[in-house]
Design a protein around this motif. Sequence first.
Motif, short mmCIF file in Angstrom:
data_model
loop_
_atom_site.label_atom_id
_atom_site.label_comp_id
_atom_site.label_asym_id
_atom_site.label_seq_id
_atom_site.Cartn_x
_atom_site.Cartn_y
_atom_site.Cartn_z
N LYS A 193 47.09 33.35 45.25
CA LYS A 193 46.00 31.61 44.96
C LYS A 193 44.69 32.41 45.93
CE LYS A 193 44.53 27.98 44.38
NZ LYS A 193 43.95 27.64 43.12
N GLN A 196 43.36 34.77 42.87
CA GLN A 196 42.36 34.37 42.25
C GLN A 196 40.75 33.58 42.55
OE1 GLN A 196 44.71 31.06 40.49
NE2 GLN A 196 43.05 30.17 39.34
N ASN A 197 41.14 32.60 43.73
CA ASN A 197 39.93 32.46 43.97
C ASN A 197 38.87 33.58 44.25
OD1 ASN A 197 41.30 29.82 44.45
ND2 ASN A 197 41.79 29.64 46.99
N GLU A 200 37.45 34.53 41.12
CA GLU A 200 36.30 32.86 40.56
C GLU A 200 35.18 33.89 42.00
OE1 GLU A 200 38.93 30.02 41.25
OE2 GLU A 200 40.25 30.47 39.19
N THR A 201 35.30 33.86 42.86
CA THR A 201 33.97 33.73 44.33
C THR A 201 32.93 34.91 43.36
OG1 THR A 201 35.50 32.80 45.77
CG2 THR A 201 33.46 34.04 46.43
N ASP A 203 33.35 36.23 40.13
CA ASP A 203 32.19 35.95 38.59
C ASP A 203 30.95 34.84 39.35
OD1 ASP A 203 34.42 37.35 37.35
OD2 ASP A 203 36.06 35.82 37.27
N VAL A 204 31.08 34.35 40.18
CA VAL A 204 29.47 33.35 40.02
C VAL A 204 29.23 34.34 41.29
CG1 VAL A 204 29.13 31.70 41.77
CG2 VAL A 204 31.24 31.17 40.16
#
Length: 224
Positions: A193, A196-197, A200-201, A203-204
């Motif tokens: 997790k 993954q976080n 994702e961070t 990518d933003v």
Amino acid sequence: MSSRGGGGFRWEMRPGGMLVQMRSADPEAASSPHVRVRVTCGSSRYEVSVPAQATFGELKKLLATETGLQPAEQRLLHRGKERGNSEFLDACGVKDRSKLVLTEDPSSLERRYIAMRRNAKIQSTRRAIFTMSIEVNKLADQVAAIEKSISDGNKVPEIQITTLIELLMRQAVKLDSIPTEGDTSLQKNVQAKKIQNCVETLDVLKITNSRLQIVVVTSKWESF
């Protein structure tokens, strides 16, 4: 609790739940003396004081505290013969300072071996996840540094973001290859997790970073 079975024998239930042949109500039997038996278990030696009219099953319970073997895991031999739990010591000729041999039940040894292998595997998995968590935390710190830089309006080289994403994905692949069971599954999920976080961070941040302009700082010099 007592009952009469075939052959005229009377049986009684001992406090431990063991059904044994009932003793006669002889006053001398009630005051049965204790005997000290010498028990050999591998290279270990034990000397246990026990009532002469106790059963081998009751002796096993006393030996459990000494040896760490549960009664069901024990096999007691006297005069080369394995004795049953309901057999009485004195009836089998056990006297003061008699020698007995204690061995571990083969099925118990097998279960113990399987448990040891399983525990060793779990410990190895825990070490692998812990080592990986250190690397993931280092990458997470880099993500936090990039996030702060971009939030302050400073554009960072895109290669830093893409490289960091690649490193995190490599950790995800390594983590996925680690077999887990029990509480190690939870530890593995925590790290998955976190990875993954971070991805994702990033990518933003990659999108936000692309919209920032590179700031060029210049200085004007005056001639005097």
